[in-house]
Structure formats: C-alpha cells, structure tokens
Write a protein that holds these residues in place. Structure first.
Motif, short mmCIF file in Angstrom:
data_model
loop_
_atom_site.label_atom_id
_atom_site.label_comp_id
_atom_site.label_asym_id
_atom_site.label_seq_id
_atom_site.Cartn_x
_atom_site.Cartn_y
_atom_site.Cartn_z
N ARG A 84 33.08 -18.59 -30.12
CA ARG A 84 32.66 -17.31 -30.69
C ARG A 84 32.22 -16.34 -29.60
O ARG A 84 32.39 -15.13 -29.71
CB ARG A 84 31.53 -17.54 -31.69
CG ARG A 84 31.14 -16.33 -32.51
CD ARG A 84 30.26 -16.73 -33.67
NE ARG A 84 30.97 -17.66 -34.57
CZ ARG A 84 30.38 -18.28 -35.59
NH1 ARG A 84 29.09 -18.09 -35.84
NH2 ARG A 84 31.08 -19.09 -36.37
N GLN A 85 31.65 -16.88 -28.51
CA GLN A 85 31.21 -16.05 -27.39
C GLN A 85 32.29 -15.95 -26.31
O GLN A 85 32.02 -15.45 -25.21
CB GLN A 85 29.93 -16.61 -26.77
CG GLN A 85 28.73 -16.65 -27.72
CD GLN A 85 28.78 -17.83 -28.68
OE1 GLN A 85 29.46 -18.82 -28.43
NE2 GLN A 85 28.06 -17.73 -29.79
N GLU A 89 37.87 -15.90 -30.55
CA GLU A 89 37.50 -17.11 -31.29
C GLU A 89 38.72 -17.75 -31.93
O GLU A 89 39.47 -17.10 -32.67
CB GLU A 89 36.46 -16.80 -32.36
CG GLU A 89 35.96 -18.06 -33.07
CD GLU A 89 34.84 -17.78 -34.05
OE1 GLU A 89 34.25 -18.76 -34.56
OE2 GLU A 89 34.53 -16.59 -34.31
N PRO A 91 39.61 -20.51 -34.58
CA PRO A 91 38.93 -21.27 -35.62
C PRO A 91 39.12 -22.78 -35.46
O PRO A 91 40.20 -23.25 -35.08
CB PRO A 91 39.59 -20.77 -36.91
CG PRO A 91 40.10 -19.41 -36.57
CD PRO A 91 40.52 -19.49 -35.13
#
Length: 308
Positions: A84-85, A89, A91
């Motif tokens: 996410r960072q 991203e 999944p």
C-alpha cells in the motif's frame, strides 16, 4: 552494484529484468537467453522512498544503463514495491493457492517508454489474519528447485514466516515478529545498554533457546534478566546478544510447533539468518535443508517469466 553495467546502447541480449524490492533494499538482475547478464543493488527500499513517484527514478538509477533504446524491456518486480505504501498496490491473493499466478500480475504505467513493469501480488490468509509480500516468490523458487516438496518452509528474517506447502500450494502460514523484536530490543529498549552489535556465544544461544522452548511463558521475565545480569554480574554484551537471540527464536519455535513437528522443513534465507534456525531445529531432532534466499527469489521470478 556488481556485474556488467551496460552501455549507452544497453545490454544487447537483454530479455527481461527481475526485481526484488523490499523495505530496505532494491535488487535487480538482467537476464538474457544464456541466463544472468548483470546484477545490481541499492538501499532504495520502500521505506526510503517518500512517494510512489520516487520509485521509477530509483529503479532507473539502478538499471537505466541496461535498457536499450527503441524497445520495451519486461520487468517483473516482487516484494514491498506492491504494498500500500509502495509504487502501486497489488491486491493480495487468498490462500490456499499456488504461490504465483501469471494472470494476477499488476501492470504499472511508467514514464520511461523502455519499461514494461508488472508487480507480483502477495498472499493473504483470513483466519488467523496474515499477509506476505516477496516470500511467495521465494516459495515458488524453492518448489522449482525441489519439485513435489510437501512439508513446511521457514523463511526467517525481520518477519519470520512458517508456511505449510502441499500439492504445489500454500495451504496456511504464520508470521512472527522475531527479527524486528530483536532489532527493537537490542537497539531501542533498555537492553541496548548491554547488547553487543556483533559477536556470538554458541553455548549461551543454545541454553537460552532450550529455556524459551520449554518455558515460553517466561519470555518477558527472562528478557529483563539480561539487563539485571549486566548490571549485577557483568554479563558480557556478546553473551547477552546470543541469549537474546536464543530466547526470541526459542519462543518462536515453541509457538510454531504445529508447523514443524513431524514435518520436512526447508529454510530459505541468507546463511547468517538461517543458521540459528537450523541449530534450533536440530536441537528438536529436525534436519532442515537450507536454500539461499536470493537464489530462490530469482528462481521464482524465472518460473513466472516462463509462464508468460
């Protein structure tokens, strides 16, 4: 950086680039029809890059000289680059599943027309909640090296993982914060005053390992005793370092017993990180086979590339 750096025209036989992008490191391998053409690494891990926009320049600083003009080069990247960072991203895929799926790769638009980048997604487990990024590629690499392996794969490190593998799939896994706890306790907590930055005491490690495995509920008390013994008895910082490691790894093995008990075990990681785990398992009568982490990462990405 190691290997050939390329030239203005890039590497003429370059077919694709494998990238292992962790929190603290970035490693890239250029590959052609005969195998490895060049290798390079930097400290531009995810934690060092402030925004997603910083990722492409960091990658180009490392591999730019390899890229030929006038054509795109496929790049397969795994690890925290897909967090996410990270750059973009990717999944998580839900377990049980095969460690890799070519159809799940995440394409990432790049400004440089020479780059065709795809990110490998990590894996997730709903109950108990757990995630991994990067280790799935190493698991796939281990299965490429040891086809048909059924058992447990242990990936020691900052966040150690115990993974049950069967019929080519990741069935379940459990993550332990052991490596990060060691770093925090030895560098930030009150214990830092009596813990050496390096050195080893094999006997002290073995004693603490046995103690933690037999009485894991006493871990917190035994940790503070390292500080008390340093003050009252002059406990050697090197001995304290080994005992800290033994206590934490022993507690991990006690909790991971349902994974390794009665199972064949593969250890994936650098020799220095895997060796204490091999010793701990040997004390329980288990001879674990060791596979280098970097080689497993490359083997896993190569297996994925072959499916594209």
């Amino acid at each position: 950086m190691s290997g050939d750096g390329g030239s203005r025209g890039g590497l003429p036989d370059l077919h694709w680039i494998a990238v292992d992008w962790g929190s603290t490191h970035l490693r890239a391998t250029a590959l052609g029809p005969e195998g490895v053409l060049a290798e390079a690494g930097s400290e531009d891990g995810m934690a060092r890059l402030a925004t997603p926009k910083a990722f492409e320049p960091a990658l180009l600083a490392l591999i730019g000289d390899w890229l030929p003009q006038g054509r795109q080069v496929p790049v397969l990247a795994c690890g925290m680059v897909g967090a996410r960072q990270g750059w973009r991203e990717a999944p998580y895929r839900a377990t049980p599943c095969a460690p890799l799926d070519p159809a799940a790769l995440m394409a990432v638009p790049c400004h440089d027309p020479r780059l065709s980048l795809r990110i490998v997604p990590g894996l997730m487990q709903a109950r108990p909640a757990d995630v991994m990024r990067g280790e799935e590629v190493q698991i796939a690499g281990a299965l490429a090296v040891r086809p048909g392996f059924d058992g447990v794969i242990c990936l020691p490190g900052t966040h150690s993982k115990w993974v049950h593998v069967s019929a080519g799939e990741v069935v379940s896994f459990q993550t332990f914060l052991t490596g990060e706890m060691f770093a925090l306790l030895s560098q930030v907590s009150v214990l830092r005053h009596g813990i050496a930055a390096e050195g080893w005491d094999a006997a002290a490690f073995a004693e603490a390992l046995s103690e933690a495995q037999s009485r894991p509920e006493r871990l917190a008390a035994r940790l503070f005793s390292l500080r008390a013994e340093a003050l009252l008895e002059g406990l050697s910082p090197v001995t304290a370092r080994a005992r800290l490691s033994g206590l934490l790894i022993g507690a991990e093995l006690a909790a991971a017993r349902p994974y390794w008990l009665g199972q064949p075990v593969l250890l994936i990681g650098a020799e220095a990180v895997a060796a204490p785990y091999a010793q701990a398992l040997a004390a329980q009568g288990i001879t674990a086979e060791h596979l280098p982490g970097a080689a497993c990462s490359l083997a896993g990405l190569s297996r994925l590339w072959a499916c594209l």
